[in-house]
Design a protein around this motif. Structure first.
Motif, PDB file in Angstrom:
ATOM      1  N   THR A  73      18.984  48.206  37.420  1.00 24.98           N
ATOM      2  CA  THR A  73      17.723  48.892  37.154  1.00 24.98           C
ATOM      3  C   THR A  73      17.388  49.768  38.338  1.00 24.98           C
ATOM      4  O   THR A  73      17.780  49.497  39.465  1.00 24.98           O
ATOM      5  N   ILE A  78      17.022  51.176  32.726  1.00 22.55           N
ATOM      6  CA  ILE A  78      18.100  50.196  32.649  1.00 22.55           C
ATOM      7  C   ILE A  78      19.426  50.942  32.522  1.00 22.55           C
ATOM      8  O   ILE A  78      19.557  51.847  31.698  1.00 22.55           O
ATOM      9  N   ALA A  94      12.920  49.963  31.977  1.00 20.08           N
ATOM     10  CA  ALA A  94      12.909  48.616  32.524  1.00 20.08           C
ATOM     11  C   ALA A  94      11.483  48.071  32.467  1.00 20.08           C
ATOM     12  O   ALA A  94      10.529  48.819  32.265  1.00 20.08           O
ATOM     13  N   LEU A  98      14.873  42.859  37.031  1.00 22.72           N
ATOM     14  CA  LEU A  98      15.985  42.270  36.286  1.00 22.72           C
ATOM     15  C   LEU A  98      16.539  41.089  37.078  1.00 22.72           C
ATOM     16  O   LEU A  98      16.850  41.225  38.260  1.00 22.72           O
ATOM     17  N   PHE A 108      13.798  39.940  32.478  1.00 26.75           N
ATOM     18  CA  PHE A 108      12.997  40.598  33.502  1.00 26.75           C
ATOM     19  C   PHE A 108      11.755  39.764  33.805  1.00 26.75           C
ATOM     20  O   PHE A 108      11.274  39.025  32.953  1.00 26.75           O
ATOM     21  N   ASN A 110       7.755  40.326  35.774  1.00 25.82           N
ATOM     22  CA  ASN A 110       6.800  41.165  36.476  1.00 25.82           C
ATOM     23  C   ASN A 110       5.597  40.303  36.849  1.00 25.82           C
ATOM     24  O   ASN A 110       5.683  39.073  36.809  1.00 25.82           O
TER      25      ASN A 110
END
Length: 201
Positions: A73, A78, A94, A98, A108, A110
């Motif tokens: 990424t 991606i 993305a 990742l 993934f 966050n």
């Protein structure tokens, strides 16, 4: 310890397979617009560095090896490249960091959730809410493990959820990072140098 190969200047991501070590990086350091990126590799145990592919105008992110490809990424996109060499294919946007791949899915995390991107069908699916500020995440033996930073009201927690999704389970309250090795998930607990390692079979 044995030096396998010097890390190339500008490397921001590293991943090791059974036969190679791969580096993801970019030419420019510091502030400014995205620069040309690259994936370089060396054959283990002590091969010299070669360029697998050059990536256009991006800040590199993370690397995962899966199903004959090197997935990465950067620049919010991606990418995948055959692990033996070939052109980079841009798959889509993305969604955070990742950290793993399984089957056709890329995983993934966050600040709010763990999600999966289907590399065949396209699109993201939410796997679980992280329940705090995520510290680290790993996929092992059908389960996703992650730890969160402590807050003023809650300690650091180690959670897990099936990789297909479901309700997260809290395994332990402590500061640490999950990591996988052998046939178990190992979890480092405490702050260096007074830290320990726990094992979850």
């Amino acid at each position: 310890a044995t030096c396998v190969t010097p890390s190339p200047v500008g490397a921001t991501g590293r991943v090791v397979s059974s036969s190679h070590i791969y580096f993801l990086g970019h030419e420019q350091q510091g502030e400014g617009p995205p620069s040309d990126g690259w994936i370089q590799y060396a054959t283990l145990p002590n091969g010299s560095l070669s360029t697998l592919v050059e990536l256009p105008q991006m800040h590199p992110g993370a690397l995962v090896i899966h199903d004959g490809f090197v997935w990465s990424t950067g620049g919010g996109r991606i990418w995948r490249v055959p692990s033996t060499g070939g052109p980079a294919e841009e798959l889509g946007d993305a969604s955070g960091v990742l950290f793993a791949a399984s089957g056709s899915r890329l995983y993934f995390w966050n600040d709010s959730e763990i999600s999966a991107y289907d590399s065949l069908a396209g699109g993201f699916e939410t796997i679980a809410s992280v329940g705090g500020s995520l510290m680290d995440a790993r996929l092992f033996d059908g389960w996703i493990y992650w730890s969160t930073h402590p807050t003023t009201t809650e300690p650091s927690l180690l959670r897990r959820v099936p990789e297909a999704g479901g309700t997260p389970t809290v395994l332990i309250e402590s500061v640490g990072h999950p990591f996988a090795a052998g046939a178990a998930v190992f979890y480092s607990v405490g702050v260096y140098p007074e830290s320990s390692v726990l094992r979850f079979d």
